[in-house]
Each structure stands twice: as structure tokens, then as C-alpha cells.
Design a protein around this motif. Structure first.
Motif, PDB file in Angstrom:
ATOM      1  N   ASP A 156       0.834  -1.215   0.000  1.00  0.00           N
ATOM      2  CA  ASP A 156       0.000   0.000   0.000  1.00  0.00           C
ATOM      3  C   ASP A 156       0.859   1.252   0.000  1.00  0.00           C
ATOM      4  N   THR A 157       1.974   1.201   0.743  1.00  0.00           N
ATOM      5  CA  THR A 157       2.870   2.359   0.757  1.00  0.00           C
ATOM      6  C   THR A 157       3.461   2.600  -0.623  1.00  0.00           C
ATOM      7  N   VAL A 159       2.085   1.816  -3.468  1.00  0.00           N
ATOM      8  CA  VAL A 159       1.000   2.349  -4.318  1.00  0.00           C
ATOM      9  C   VAL A 159       0.841   3.855  -4.089  1.00  0.00           C
ATOM     10  N   SER A 160       0.852   4.266  -2.822  1.00  0.00           N
ATOM     11  CA  SER A 160       0.700   5.698  -2.518  1.00  0.00           C
ATOM     12  C   SER A 160       1.876   6.504  -3.046  1.00  0.00           C
ATOM     13  N   SER A 161       3.075   5.946  -2.961  1.00  0.00           N
ATOM     14  CA  SER A 161       4.251   6.664  -3.465  1.00  0.00           C
ATOM     15  C   SER A 161       4.166   6.849  -4.980  1.00  0.00           C
ATOM     16  N   ALA A 163       1.393   7.010  -6.767  1.00  0.00           N
ATOM     17  CA  ALA A 163       0.345   7.993  -7.040  1.00  0.00           C
ATOM     18  C   ALA A 163       0.849   9.413  -6.785  1.00  0.00           C
ATOM     19  N   GLY A 164       1.629   9.592  -5.695  1.00  0.00           N
ATOM     20  CA  GLY A 164       2.174  10.916  -5.423  1.00  0.00           C
ATOM     21  C   GLY A 164       3.151  11.359  -6.489  1.00  0.00           C
TER      22      GLY A 164
END
Length: 393
Positions: A156-157, A159-161, A163-164
Motif C-alpha cells: 500500500d505504501t 501504491v501511494s508513493s 500515485a504521489g
């Protein structure tokens, strides 16, 4: 009786006879003067009229008009303004030059904006590299999660990185586009075709944002902006024809009512009307023009407006009849313009009280009491005699 006394009596009688004779002569002379006085008075009181002092009432085409005046305005005008704050490096047009829509007419100093664009492009490239790293990391983490080497939270981390990093790339690209637009805005382009009317800045001057640089006027369509009184605007219609006299032009220019403002002007309560002026050589933006709008056209018995007198309770005209001025109370109607033989002039319709062909005195004769003896010009006298001798229908 002595001789001396006799001579004294004779002298006295002679004096008496002479006195009587002189008295009779004076009485006869006074009587003759009194008898000649009315004739002399009649001659003195007769007013001699010039040919321009009289006009015949005639049934003709009466054109009702509305006077208008105002400034000529180009339908399309534009002011080229600076979209960015910079120094003006070049301006290739001056007052009176013709330009085309889309033509490059100058440029601002783009040095600062070129460097900002390069900076924004580099930031976008760096954001793209960060996104590539984040996407590779995400792909590896997904494989490791499937093999059970890392936890779901680590995935999940990642994925967020990713997206950012993708959002940072989009922001960097948007910043680059803004910088690219700023560089493009340093090019000064004519927004419409026309003539340059004002050049407000010289090369070397720094221009602020929205600073005015040049003004362009399109003379292919020109309108007259006229203020119409509120009590007369009801007779105005779109499409009505008009004739305008423009300052500096020898001939009248045709026009027509194009638009009528639905609201009144504050303070004056007048209504603005816009007249489309026909394309004519010599028309310029800002010239003053005056003229008339044709409201109505009809056959009517008309006299010059100057012949209508209003110093009594009812309007009247003075008519030359039998060598004297006679007052005729009239009922008036439409007001407009008529050609009485010396060009078009203001006229008024006479609905009742006056016969067709009556010889009317213009306002140029001044104030005359009814019954004043008149001496008509030869042309009017001949025309009157001819009209009197003509057979009646």
C-alpha cells in the motif's frame, strides 16, 4: 376830412385786404395738405416684400424627421495589452498602419520567461524520473507480496508513493505549460484587422501587466451613437433610413437605425440609438455627425415652419390677400421637411384653415399686424393674377 386822414384810411383798408388774402391762401394750403395726408400715409405704411419673403402653400410629399447627432464609433476596436510584465523590445507599427488579424506587431523581452520555462521543463523531467522509480518499486512489491516476502502494508505504501509521483509529474507539466504560455505572451499579435489609432508605449519602456500598448480600429463598420429624448423614442424603429452630415465630408452619408438601447441613460433619461453608417471614404472613428432619421412620409398641404406664428392663443399664418396681410388660424399636424424651391427646409402640415396655393408670408418679414398693406414682388403678383384668371373646375 383832411387829406392826411383820407390817406390813412386808404392805407388801413389796403392792409386789411392783404391780410384777408393771405389767410385764405393759408387755409387752402392746409386743406390740401390734410387731403393728401391719407394717401401719403398709405404709401408709407405699405410693406414691400422680397421674393424670399413669400411662399405658396402646396400639397406635396412631407417627410417627418427626427434630428440626431453624436460621435461616430467603430463597431470593432481593440487595445493590445501586455499579458506579462516585461520590457518592450520591439514594436513594428505606428499610427495609421494597417494590420491583419493574427499579425505579429511586436514583442516583449522574453529572457526571464525562457529561463522559467527551462526550469519548469527540468522539474517535469525530474518528476517523470521519480514516477518511473515509484512504478518499478510498486511492480517489485506486488511480486514480493505474492511470494509472501513483504506485508500488504508495504505494498500500500508503494501504491501511494507511485500515485504521489504521478501527481507531482502532472503538476510539473502544468507549470511548464504555464511558463510556455508566458513565453508566447511576449509576442504581441493583432486581435483584429484594421488600422492602428494609438501607439502608447515606445521600445525600451517596461510595461506592466495589462499595460496598454497599441489601439486598433476596424473602419469597415461604423455606427453613430445618438441620444434620443424619451418623448420621441417611441417613433423610432429599427431599419428607418437616415441622412448624416459628417464633419469634413462634403456629401451627406446614408445610414439606418441598427439598434435601440432598452434602457435610458442615467441623469438625462435619454435613450441611446445606434445608426449603422454606410461605408464611405473619409469616415473616421470619433468624428462628429449630425442628421435626421426619416420617421414618416405622406402627401400633405405644407408651409414652412418659420411661417407658423404662435404669439396668439391659436397658431396662425399671415396670408397675402388683396394686397393686405390677413391672419388665418390653422390646424397643424406632421412636422418634417419639404422642398419649396430653394432646397429642403423645415415644414409643417396644415390640416385645416388654409387653401392650397395660398400666398403665405415667411417668418423673415417679422411681426406684422393683420390688415397691413403689402407690396408683393413681381413674380408673386404675376402668379396670383394667373391663378385668379384660371378657370375654376
Amino acid at each position: 376830412m383832411s387829406r392826411r386822414t383820407r390817406w390813412a384810411l386808404i392805407a388801413l383798408v389796403a392792409v386789411l385786404l392783404l391780410s384777408v388774402a393771405v389767410g385764405r391762401a393759408l387755409v387752402k394750403r392746409k386743406a390740401a395738405a390734410v387731403a393728401a395726408a391719407p394717401a401719403a400715409s398709405a404709401v408709407v405704411q405699405a410693406v414691400e416684400l422680397a421674393p424670399t419673403d413669400v411662399v405658396r402653400a402646396q400639397r406635396t410629399e412631407l417627410v417627418a424627421t427626427l434630428p440626431v447627432s453624436g460621435g461616430l464609433e467603430a463597431v470593432q476596436t481593440a487595445v493590445v495589452k501586455a499579458k506579462v510584465a516585461a520590457e518592450l523590445r520591439e514594436l513594428t507599427v505606428r499610427e495609421g498602419d494597417a494590420v491583419r488579424a493574427g499579425q505579429r506587431i511586436g514583442r516583449l523581452d522574453a529572457t526571464e520567461f525562457d529561463w522559467r520555462l527551462r526550469q519548469a521543463e527540468d522539474q517535469a523531467a525530474a518528476a517523470q524520473a521519480q514516477l518511473d522509480i515509484a512504478e518499478r518499486t510498486l511492480a517489485n512489491n506486488r511480486a514480493l507480496v505474492d511470494q509472501g516476502f513483504i506485508s500488504r502494508n508495504a505494498l500500500d505504501t508503494a501504491v501511494s508513493s507511485a500515485a504521489g509521483a504521478r501527481a507531482s509529474l502532472q503538476a510539473a507539466r502544468a507549470a511548464a505549460e504555464i511558463a510556455r504560455k508566458a513565453v508566447k505572451d511576449t509576442e504581441l499579435v493583432a486581435p483584429l484587422s484594421g488600422l492602428v489609432s494609438q501607439r502608447l508605449v515606445q521600445p525600451g519602456e517596461r510595461v506592466p501587466v495589462d499595460g496598454r500598448i497599441v489601439e486598433i480600429v476596424d473602419l469597415s463598420r461604423i455606427e453613430l451613437e445618438a441620444a434620443i429624448p424619451a418623448d420621441q423614442v417611441a417613433a423610432l424603429r429599427i431599419g428607418q433610413r437616415a441622412r448624416l452630415q459628417v464633419d469634413g465630408l462634403p456629401e451627406a452619408v446614408p445610414a439606418s437605425v441598427a439598434r435601440i438601447n432598452p434602457a435610458t441613460q442615467g441623469g438625462t433619461r435619454a435613450v441611446m440609438a445606434y445608426l449603422s453608417v454606410a461605408a464611405t471614404t473619409g469616415l473616421r472613428h470619433g468624428l462628429f455627425a449630425r442628421g435626421t432619421v426619416e420617421l414618416d412620409r405622406r402627401q400633405a398641404l405644407a408651409v414652412p415652419e418659420s411661417a407658423l406664428r404662435s404669439d396668439q392663443s391659436r397658431p396662425y399664418v399671415l396670408v397675402a390677400e388683396d394686397g393686405r396681410a390677413t391672419a388665418r388660424v390653422v390646424e397643424t399636424g406632421l412636422r418634417g421637411e419639404v422642398d419649396f424651391g430653394a432646397g429642403r427646409e423645415a415644414a409643417v402640415e396644415v390640416r385645416a384653415g388654409l387653401a392650397d396655393g395660398a400666398l403665405v408670408l415667411r417668418g423673415s418679414v417679422g411681426t406684422l399686424p393683420a390688415g397691413t398693406a403689402l407690396r408683393l414682388p413681381p413674380a408673386a403678383t404675376a402668379a396670383t393674377a394667373k391663378a385668379a384668371s384660371a378657370p375654376r373646375p
